[in-house]
Every structure is written in structure tokens, then in C-alpha cells.
Design a protein around this motif. Structure first.
Motif: not given
Length: 174
Positions: A20-28, A39-47
Motif C-alpha cells: 500500500m505504501a508503494e501504491l500511494r507513492s505511485c498514485l501521488r 487495508l491491503q486489498t486495494g481500497n482507495l480514496l482519491l480526488d
């Protein structure tokens, strides 16, 4: 800017590892500075200013490319997710039952799966239709081996469906 809930299908199971830390970094890095994971299952909130369909395609490309897998995302505006959660038709307080929401991108698949409703044993599981979703209540311990669980777990549904526990959805919206 609109807030979206994003549900990635099939990560951190079956050999697809997405920390998840890498996913957040990728999205940012892709222009979503406030992206949050749950969690660890690919649940996200983004704008985003993008339409949901364009955002879905972009996220699948960015995430799939970064983590080297075929990414499948369900993208829902936050107000729509709130309405879906609020419309859950079963009593979600029963300790012996799991309350789920099955998100479905393809209306044909939704109709096909809803057709199972009358064949299910209500002492094990029940389903009901909602706006682009199927609500599913199943006995704890039976999620993977119930008739509905076995059906939605089939490979042919992986690109169009993903299931989330109602309790997780409520935490995301809190």
C-alpha cells in the motif's frame, strides 16, 4: 475536483503483491497527491477532475504498469458509494453473517448473477440488487464455498467484479 472510491480487484492474493505504501507513492506520482489506501486489498480514496470512465482507464494503466500486472479497477464517485452503503437491504449486525457488496462494471454480468437469487439457500446466503451492485449476505466461513461465492470467484468475472465487506466501506466513508 470530485472524490472517488476506487476498488482494485485481486491484489495481494494469488501472487500479485502491491504494498500500500508503494501504491500511494505511485498514485501521488501520477497526480493524485491526496490518495489514501484502506487495508491491503486495494481500497482507495482519491480526488480527480476526470470522469469516472477515464479515471478507471488511467488508473488501470498506471497501476498495472507500475506493478506489472493486468489491473482491474472499479471507480465510484463518493456520493454514489455512500448511497450504495446506505441502501444495504439486509441486517448487517448479525454476528454469524458477512455483509458484502459486489461491485459490477458490466450490466449483463449483474443480470446474470442476480438470476441466481431464487436458487440460493437463504439459510446460507441471500442476494439483492442495487445500483450497479449486488448486495450479498453469507454465513461466516461460507464465503468461498457457497454457491454464489463459487460463481463470482470464477475467472470469467475477474475483469468486471470485485467484492467488499460492508464494514470496510463504512470505514472508508467515515
Amino acid at each position: 475536483m470530485e472524490r472517488f472510491a476506487v476498488f482494485l480487484r485481486g491484489i495481494n492474493v494469488g501472487g500479485i503483491k502491491v504494498p500500500m505504501a508503494e501504491l500511494r507513492s505511485c498514485l501521488r506520482g501520477a497526480g493524485f497527491p491526496g490518495a489514501k489506501t484502506f487495508l491491503q486489498t486495494g481500497n482507495l480514496l482519491l480526488d480527480s477532475n476526470e470522469r469516472a470512465d477515464r479515471l478507471k482507464a488511467r488508473l488501470e494503466q498506471v497501476i498495472g504498469g507500475r506493478f506489472d500486472y493486468t489491473a482491474y479497477a472499479i471507480v465510484i464517485p463518493e456520493p454514489d458509494l455512500r448511497a450504495i452503503v446506505d441502501a444495504y437491504p439486509f441486517d448487517d449486525g448479525a454476528e454469524e453473517l458477512q455483509p458484502y457488496v459486489l461491485f459490477i462494471a458490466d450490466p449483463k454480468v449483474r443480470r446474470e448473477l442476480l438470476a441466481m437469487e431464487t436458487s440460493l439457500d437463504p439459510t446460507i446466503e441471500r442476494i439483492d440488487g442495487g445500483a450497479g451492485v449486488i448486495y450479498w449476505e453469507v454465513r461466516k466461513g461460507r464465503t468461498l464455498d457457497s454457491p454464489f461465492g463459487k460463481t463470482v470467484g470464477q475467472k470469467r468475472f475477474q475483469s468486471t467484479t470485485t467484492t467488499r465487506n460492508l464494514r470496510t466501506l463504512r470505514k472508508m466513508l467515515a
